[in-house]
Design an enzyme around this catalytic site. Structure first.
Site, mmCIF file in Angstrom:
data_model
loop_
_atom_site.group_PDB
_atom_site.id
_atom_site.type_symbol
_atom_site.label_atom_id
_atom_site.label_comp_id
_atom_site.label_asym_id
_atom_site.label_seq_id
_atom_site.Cartn_x
_atom_site.Cartn_y
_atom_site.Cartn_z
ATOM 1 N N GLU A 1 33.129 32.845 53.457
ATOM 2 C CA GLU A 1 34.532 33.264 53.569
ATOM 3 C C GLU A 1 35.111 33.216 52.165
ATOM 4 O OE1 GLU A 1 35.802 34.483 56.160
ATOM 5 O OE2 GLU A 1 34.629 33.732 57.853
ATOM 6 N N CYS B 1 43.840 32.881 52.329
ATOM 7 C CA CYS B 1 42.854 33.941 52.128
ATOM 8 C C CYS B 1 43.397 35.274 52.610
ATOM 9 C CB CYS B 1 41.556 33.610 52.875
ATOM 10 S SG CYS B 1 40.777 32.078 52.356
#
Length: 534
Positions: A284, A318
């Site tokens: 990720e 993110c």
């Protein structure tokens, strides 16, 4: 690099007791964390630590919250070994029994939701409602994992051979290593732990060295549940430390799956190292997410969503909105409304009820912000609002920066100002005329995590979510780039890493799959009509 102070191993001699602010001491006392006591940062059934000491530093005030003794290289290896031993026992527990233990972890976390959420806000810097929401995300994925414990099914495949059946069987995978980042110091571990435990794996957690207190508090809660059920504590082990500890987990052949959340640069190294030993990896990495505003968009919904996406968590998600593409027909009105919201944002202590903008996590992040703004100015970008550090009273001790909207001269998505993710509240804006142009810009950057289209035209929706639409892992319509739920798989494409965690079919990465052909007949024919008889 990360804001971290490594103390002498003889810390304590002649050291005076530190005085903490009331806001900090009240929160830390809920977890029996004292400013005059050195915390052990390693857990594998017992708490220990003989490595370097790291300091947890409050991003709001700059005060040292606690000193944490990390894992020595030998302790990392010992914890890896104990985690493997715990897995050998845990994998034999029936899956519904594993689900029951997970349910108890869920209850224990829920009971400490408010306190743990406040600790997240104190140590990481996100506002209180986001800190509590992050803990709720851990609670929610535990609920999901409890259900999965009775639904991690394989399937029966029809065989072409009489009296045969083919079973696709999931079994526990082994040890899962979780390397989490500072921006979600609780939830990302939760995504992995819940699925890993339900699947029958043991987990070793190497958290960010700047959020050790969150990891210790969470592990204390979980370890109490494991102990009460007679489960080895190393089923959910913890190693606080720096780069060396992370490398040891990544390179260990006894860790079947590594889940890494962090930068694209480090993610590339992690991915290559794990692949070199034929391990599994979930990455990720960078986001660099875009929102596209069509002329038929409902601005009463779109403007607040972009505001949250760009300013929420001080731009340190993110999924934060970093690129905004406005149709020419609505650009002026949209920017006018957005600038008004930016001007009214309440900045300050993230623990205060009305605060919407807390600090960046480290002073280094402030430097990155300043350099990015200077780069925009050097390219003659129009800084619509923001672009400076806050200097007013009450904010000087923390890492506070003004949320910024910039209108660069260049709209070329290959330029660094568009293609590089800046982990700070900076929103770059470009004007487009046709949806196809905006989609091309959206897809032209290396990253592919989240994306958002605002429209009320079903034809635009079809283009956006279809084969010629957004190439991101998250493709939203009339929903911002930020704030995903746990029910769907979370992750991105391209240099974001192709990883998937949390809901959906993400659980299938945490098991070992086997195709099992069972012959219950009195003959043993070969497939495809092959004859091998003499």
């Amino acid at each position: 690099m990360l804001r971290r102070r490594v103390l002498d191993s003889a810390f304590g001699a002649g050291h005076s007791v530190r005085s903490l602010s009331t806001r900090a001491s009240d929160i830390l006392s809920k977890f029996s964390i004292r400013p005059d006591a050195e915390l052990k940062g390693v857990y594998d059934g017992t708490w220990r630590g003989s490595g370097e000491v790291i300091q947890s530093i409050c991003p709001t005030t700059g005060e040292v919250l606690a000193n944490v003794r990390t894992a020595s290289p030998a302790e990392v290896q010992e914890t890896l070994a104990k985690t493997r031993e715990a897995y050998v026992k845990w994998r034999n527990e029936p899956a519904p029994r594993r689900g029951e233990v997970l349910r108890q972890i869920r209850e224990a976390l829920a009971a400490k939701r408010e306190d743990l959420g406040a600790l997240v806000s104190l140590e990481m810097g996100k506002i209180l409602t986001e800190g509590v929401g992050e803990v709720q995300e851990f609670v929610d994925i535990c609920d999901y994992g409890v259900g999965l414990s009775r639904m991690m099914n394989g399937r029966v495949v029809a065989s072409e051979r009489p009296g045969h059946s083919i079973l696709e069987m999931p079994n526990p995978l082994g040890v899962v290593g979780v390397l989490s980042a500072f921006n979600f110091p609780v939830a990302v571990y939760g995504w992995n732990l819940a699925l890993s435990l339900a699947a029958g794996n043991a987990t070793i957690w190497k958290p960010s060295p700047t959020t050790p207190l969150c990891s210790i508090a969470v592990t204390r809660i979980i370890s109490q549940v494991l102990e009460a059920n007679g489960i080895p504590g190393a089923v959910a082990s913890l190693v606080n430390g720096g780069k060396e500890a992370g490398e040891a987990v990544v390179e260990s052949p006894g860790v079947e799956l590594v889940s890494f959340t962090g930068s694209e640069r480090v993610g590339r190294i992690v991915g290559q190292n794990v692949a070199s030993r034929f391990g599994k990896v979930i990455l990720e990495l960078g986001g660099n997410n875009a929102s596209i505003i069509m002329p038929d968009a409902d601005l009463s919904l779109a403007v607040p969503a972009v505001f949250f996406g760009a300013v929420g968590t001080a731009g340190q998600r993110c999924t934060s909105t970093r690129r905004l593409y406005l149709h020419r027909q609505v650009a002026d009105e949209f920017l006018g409304r957005l600038k008004t919201l930016y001007g009214s944002v309440a900045v300050g202590d993230p623990l205060a009820k009305d605060t919407l903008l807390g600090p960046l996590h480290t002073s280094t992040a402030c430097d990155v912000y300043t350099q990015a703004v200077e780069k925009l100015r050097s390219l003659n970008a129009d800084i619509i609002t923001g672009g400076e550090r806050y200097q007013r009273d009450g904010l000087q001790g923390g890492n506070f920066v003004q949320p910024t909207i910039a209108l660069p001269k260049s709209v070329n998505p290959k330029d660094g100002i568009w293609s590089t993710e800046i982990f700070a509240p900076i929103l770059n804006v470009a004007i487009f005329d046709e949806l196809e142009e905006a989609i091309e810009w959206n897809n032209a950057v290396p990253q592919g995590l989240s994306s958002s289209l605002w429209t009320r035209d079903i034809r635009n929706v079809g283009r956006w979510i279809g084969p010629a639409g957004s190439d991101a892992g998250i493709v939203n319509v009339n929903v911002g780039t930020s704030g995903a739920e746990i029910g769907a798989a979370f992750g991105g494409n391209k240099s974001t890493g192709w990883g998937r965690e949390s809901g959906g079919d993400a659980w299938k990465q945490y098991v070992r799959w086997s195709a099992c052909t069972v012959n219950f007949s009195d003959a043993a024919p070969l497939a495809q009509g092959v004859s091998f008889a003499s």
